[in-house]
Design a protein around this motif. Structure first.
Motif, PDB file in Angstrom:
ATOM      1  N   PHE A  44       0.823  -1.201   0.000  1.00  0.00           N
ATOM      2  CA  PHE A  44       0.000   0.000   0.000  1.00  0.00           C
ATOM      3  C   PHE A  44       0.864   1.261   0.000  1.00  0.00           C
ATOM      4  CE2 PHE A  44      -3.238  -2.984   1.606  1.00  0.00           C
ATOM      5  CZ  PHE A  44      -4.259  -2.678   0.705  1.00  0.00           C
ATOM      6  N   VAL A  45       2.112   1.123  -0.416  1.00  0.00           N
ATOM      7  CA  VAL A  45       3.028   2.258  -0.547  1.00  0.00           C
ATOM      8  C   VAL A  45       3.457   2.336  -2.005  1.00  0.00           C
ATOM      9  CG1 VAL A  45       5.177   3.311   0.232  1.00  0.00           C
ATOM     10  CG2 VAL A  45       3.823   1.932   1.824  1.00  0.00           C
ATOM     11  N   THR A  46       3.250   3.467  -2.630  1.00  0.00           N
ATOM     12  CA  THR A  46       3.499   3.601  -4.061  1.00  0.00           C
ATOM     13  C   THR A  46       4.942   3.274  -4.432  1.00  0.00           C
ATOM     14  OG1 THR A  46       3.911   5.968  -3.761  1.00  0.00           O
ATOM     15  CG2 THR A  46       1.686   5.316  -4.427  1.00  0.00           C
ATOM     16  N   THR A  47       5.097   2.517  -5.515  1.00  0.00           N
ATOM     17  CA  THR A  47       6.354   2.093  -6.170  1.00  0.00           C
ATOM     18  C   THR A  47       7.174   1.119  -5.337  1.00  0.00           C
ATOM     19  OG1 THR A  47       7.896   3.833  -5.431  1.00  0.00           O
ATOM     20  CG2 THR A  47       6.463   4.369  -7.308  1.00  0.00           C
ATOM     21  N   ILE A  48       6.686   0.712  -4.171  1.00  0.00           N
ATOM     22  CA  ILE A  48       7.455  -0.179  -3.307  1.00  0.00           C
ATOM     23  C   ILE A  48       6.690  -1.486  -3.133  1.00  0.00           C
ATOM     24  CG2 ILE A  48       8.382  -0.513  -0.972  1.00  0.00           C
ATOM     25  CD1 ILE A  48       8.759   2.492  -0.782  1.00  0.00           C
ATOM     26  N   GLY A  49       7.402  -2.612  -3.281  1.00  0.00           N
ATOM     27  CA  GLY A  49       6.796  -3.899  -3.016  1.00  0.00           C
ATOM     28  C   GLY A  49       5.979  -4.440  -4.179  1.00  0.00           C
ATOM     29  N   ARG A  50       5.197  -5.462  -3.881  1.00  0.00           N
ATOM     30  CA  ARG A  50       4.414  -6.162  -4.904  1.00  0.00           C
ATOM     31  C   ARG A  50       3.079  -5.459  -5.148  1.00  0.00           C
ATOM     32  NH1 ARG A  50       0.486 -10.303  -4.666  1.00  0.00           N
ATOM     33  NH2 ARG A  50       0.488 -11.684  -6.491  1.00  0.00           N
ATOM     34  N   ARG A  51       2.752  -5.220  -6.395  1.00  0.00           N
ATOM     35  CA  ARG A  51       1.502  -4.627  -6.829  1.00  0.00           C
ATOM     36  C   ARG A  51       1.154  -3.369  -6.012  1.00  0.00           C
ATOM     37  NH1 ARG A  51      -2.905  -8.389  -5.828  1.00  0.00           N
ATOM     38  NH2 ARG A  51      -4.131  -7.047  -7.206  1.00  0.00           N
ATOM     39  N   PRO A  52       2.008  -2.372  -6.021  1.00  0.00           N
ATOM     40  CA  PRO A  52       1.717  -1.157  -5.259  1.00  0.00           C
ATOM     41  C   PRO A  52       0.603  -0.348  -5.927  1.00  0.00           C
ATOM     42  CG  PRO A  52       3.681  -0.840  -6.567  1.00  0.00           C
ATOM     43  CD  PRO A  52       3.296  -2.291  -6.730  1.00  0.00           C
ATOM     44  N   PRO A  53       0.056   0.648  -5.248  1.00  0.00           N
ATOM     45  CA  PRO A  53      -1.011   1.476  -5.826  1.00  0.00           C
ATOM     46  C   PRO A  53      -0.541   2.165  -7.112  1.00  0.00           C
ATOM     47  CG  PRO A  53      -0.817   1.859  -3.473  1.00  0.00           C
ATOM     48  CD  PRO A  53       0.359   1.032  -3.858  1.00  0.00           C
ATOM     49  N   GLN A  54      -1.404   2.156  -8.116  1.00  0.00           N
ATOM     50  CA  GLN A  54      -1.063   2.744  -9.415  1.00  0.00           C
ATOM     51  C   GLN A  54      -1.640   4.148  -9.604  1.00  0.00           C
ATOM     52  OE1 GLN A  54       1.008   1.050 -11.781  1.00  0.00           O
ATOM     53  NE2 GLN A  54       1.291  -0.083  -9.872  1.00  0.00           N
ATOM     54  N   PRO A 102       6.841   8.115  -5.829  1.00  0.00           N
ATOM     55  CA  PRO A 102       7.248   7.019  -4.930  1.00  0.00           C
ATOM     56  C   PRO A 102       7.043   7.321  -3.455  1.00  0.00           C
ATOM     57  CG  PRO A 102       9.165   8.237  -5.678  1.00  0.00           C
ATOM     58  CD  PRO A 102       7.998   8.815  -6.421  1.00  0.00           C
ATOM     59  N   GLY A 103       6.874   6.242  -2.691  1.00  0.00           N
ATOM     60  CA  GLY A 103       6.943   6.318  -1.240  1.00  0.00           C
ATOM     61  C   GLY A 103       5.742   6.875  -0.523  1.00  0.00           C
ATOM     62  N   MET A 104       4.563   6.893  -1.168  1.00  0.00           N
ATOM     63  CA  MET A 104       3.382   7.469  -0.531  1.00  0.00           C
ATOM     64  C   MET A 104       2.451   6.368  -0.028  1.00  0.00           C
ATOM     65  SD  MET A 104       2.411  10.758  -2.893  1.00  0.00           S
ATOM     66  CE  MET A 104       1.992   9.734  -4.305  1.00  0.00           C
ATOM     67  N   LEU A 105       2.094   6.443   1.246  1.00  0.00           N
ATOM     68  CA  LEU A 105       1.132   5.520   1.833  1.00  0.00           C
ATOM     69  C   LEU A 105      -0.277   5.960   1.455  1.00  0.00           C
ATOM     70  CD1 LEU A 105       0.402   3.198   3.829  1.00  0.00           C
ATOM     71  CD2 LEU A 105       0.434   4.929   5.651  1.00  0.00           C
ATOM     72  N   VAL A 106      -1.088   5.023   0.949  1.00  0.00           N
ATOM     73  CA  VAL A 106      -2.474   5.354   0.617  1.00  0.00           C
ATOM     74  C   VAL A 106      -3.377   4.971   1.787  1.00  0.00           C
ATOM     75  CG1 VAL A 106      -2.079   5.088  -1.853  1.00  0.00           C
ATOM     76  CG2 VAL A 106      -2.922   3.136  -0.529  1.00  0.00           C
ATOM     77  N   ALA A 107      -4.574   5.555   1.797  1.00  0.00           N
ATOM     78  CA  ALA A 107      -5.463   5.451   2.956  1.00  0.00           C
ATOM     79  C   ALA A 107      -5.877   4.025   3.269  1.00  0.00           C
ATOM     80  CB  ALA A 107      -6.708   6.314   2.721  1.00  0.00           C
ATOM     81  N   GLY A 108      -6.145   3.221   2.239  1.00  0.00           N
ATOM     82  CA  GLY A 108      -6.470   1.826   2.465  1.00  0.00           C
ATOM     83  C   GLY A 108      -7.955   1.552   2.537  1.00  0.00           C
ATOM     84  N   PRO A 109      -8.321   0.280   2.711  1.00  0.00           N
ATOM     85  CA  PRO A 109      -9.724  -0.119   2.675  1.00  0.00           C
ATOM     86  C   PRO A 109     -10.553   0.511   3.778  1.00  0.00           C
ATOM     87  CG  PRO A 109      -8.302  -1.953   3.313  1.00  0.00           C
ATOM     88  CD  PRO A 109      -7.412  -0.831   2.947  1.00  0.00           C
ATOM     89  N   ASN A 110     -11.796   0.827   3.439  1.00  0.00           N
ATOM     90  CA  ASN A 110     -12.768   1.298   4.404  1.00  0.00           C
ATOM     91  C   ASN A 110     -14.135   0.829   3.933  1.00  0.00           C
ATOM     92  OD1 ASN A 110     -14.264   3.631   2.944  1.00  0.00           O
ATOM     93  ND2 ASN A 110     -12.107   4.067   2.546  1.00  0.00           N
ATOM     94  N   PRO A 111     -15.163   0.971   4.724  1.00  0.00           N
ATOM     95  CA  PRO A 111     -16.456   0.388   4.362  1.00  0.00           C
ATOM     96  C   PRO A 111     -17.005   0.830   3.012  1.00  0.00           C
ATOM     97  CG  PRO A 111     -16.464   0.982   6.673  1.00  0.00           C
ATOM     98  CD  PRO A 111     -15.165   1.485   6.095  1.00  0.00           C
ATOM     99  N   GLU A 112     -16.586   1.990   2.504  1.00  0.00           N
ATOM    100  CA  GLU A 112     -17.132   2.472   1.233  1.00  0.00           C
ATOM    101  C   GLU A 112     -16.129   2.422   0.086  1.00  0.00           C
ATOM    102  OE1 GLU A 112     -17.060   4.693   3.958  1.00  0.00           O
ATOM    103  OE2 GLU A 112     -18.989   4.007   4.722  1.00  0.00           O
TER     104      GLU A 112
END
Length: 379
Positions: free
Chosen positions: A297-307, A322-332
């Motif tokens: 869930f960090v852009t450009t890092i790891g497997r299948r990062p956010p596009q 690169p290197g930005m954490l995205v908010a992640g799953p939530n109910p909506e």
């Protein structure tokens, strides 16, 4: 930027500035030319400014002494302004400013009383940490009075009740057993920053032993809960199955509590300190791929990062920064999408791909706590 929001003559700090009208989603900041609406000052913004400036002065002392002096002077000026306004001052917007009605937290319908107490306590704690006994307009008795008002240790129960009941939200598990500290560490809950800085002032600062005992007890209890939740969760999350918008930030910000508790107990309870370190390391693992989606869930890092992060420079450049954490799953997050435009092409951006300053700050603190050697091993 924060310095430009301060009226250097009075020390009062403007609460908010925003474009007066909605702007194209593909407009970069330097390209935006729309009129902006500026609010009046507020005591909450002034208190936040004092804390940031006083803390910044200590950080920049060794790096840029001249800038550190500027921050000290700015903090002292605003501290005087806050001292002259013991009651809460809320901001107003110019007539017709569309953002004043569109941004929920600007109407101050919730969280105001507890925030006000916590922000004033945080400002006082940072001033005492920076100026010591010579701190202008910030004293240990005033700081402790604010913390006691949050904790319910004072006789004025109406103040405490107002502080705790005026912030409706979906509390995290274990929140009901806390008074000064909060299990939720989002932007609207600054009490943890105040209380932990108070503990950091040390025994020579003339602190009240009874209040110290209350806060240290809550810190230990909350850290134990977070570590236990992490140990028993399928993906070792200290947040467990609890989610909200920006849940990844909450997971990363748990390091604020876990790291402080580890420092408190690392000499007296090695097993607990190790459990706190493991919970922080597990949070890093979760954000980088050890999760139910099997992806980073960090852009450009790891497997299948956010596009497609909800980030204007990334949208403009056509690839994620690169290197930005995205908010992640939530109910909506799977049902609601925002659409950004780049060269006329619509790009779907899930709510789960939001990025923000608080998300990045949370990730930085987590990585620093784990990678510094005080939180565990991190590569």
């Amino acid at each position: 930027w924060l310095l430009t929001m301060q009226d250097s003559a009075t020390g009062r700090v403007l609460h908010h500035v925003a474009p007066q009208l909605s702007t194209p989603r593909n407009a970069l900041p330097e390209q935006e030319v729309s009129l902006r609406a500026v609010s009046t000052w507020s005591t909450s913004a002034t208190a936040s400014f004092i804390a940031a400036a006083a803390h910044g002065a200590r950080i920049f002392d060794a790096l840029d002494p001249a800038f550190a002096a500027t921050l000290r002077a700015a903090a002292a000026t605003s501290s005087a302004a806050l001292h002259q306004s013991p009651g809460e001052v809320r901001p107003t917007f110019p007539e017709g400013a569309v953002y004043s009605s569109r941004i929920p937290y600007l109407d101050f319908a919730s969280c105001s009383a507890r925030q006000e107490l916590a922000l004033r306590a945080w400002a006082a704690a940072e001033m005492l940490a920076t100026f010591g006994d010579s701190s202008p307009h910030a004293t240990m008795p005033e700081l402790e009075a604010s913390l006691r008002a949050l904790s319910g240790l004072v006789g004025n129960s109406s103040v405490t009740a107002a502080a705790q009941s005026s912030c409706p939200r979906e509390p995290r598990p274990h929140d009901a057993t806390l008074s000064v500290l909060s299990a939720e560490t989002d932007w609207f809950e600054p009490a943890n920053l105040a209380a932990l800085r108070y503990l950091g002032l040390g025994t020579g600062a003339g602190r009240d032993p009874a209040l110290v005992e209350v806060i240290e007890g809550e810190l230990t209890m909350l850290a134990d809960h977070l570590a236990a939740t992490s140990a028993h969760d399928q993906y070792l999350r200290s947040t467990g199955a609890w989610t909200k918008q920006g849940t990844h930030g909450e997971l990363a910000r748990d390091s604020l509590i876990l790291h402080a508790a580890k420092r408190l107990r690392q000499r007296t309870d090695v097993a607990s300190a190790q459990a706190y370190a493991h919970a922080m390391q597990s949070a890093v693992n979760h954000l980088l791929g050890h999760n139910e989606f099997g992806r980073s869930f960090v852009t450009t890092i790891g497997r299948r990062p956010p596009q497609y992060p909800n980030h204007l420079p990334s949208i403009h450049d056509g690839e994620a920064w690169p290197g930005m954490l995205v908010a992640g799953p939530n109910p909506e997050w799977e049902d609601t999408h925002k659409y950004a435009s780049r060269d006329g092409d619509a790009l779907p951006i899930s709510l789960g791909n939001d990025v923000s300053i608080i998300l990045q700050a949370s990730l930085i603190h987590l990585l620093a706590a784990v990678g510094s050697g005080t939180g565990g091993a991190c590569t």
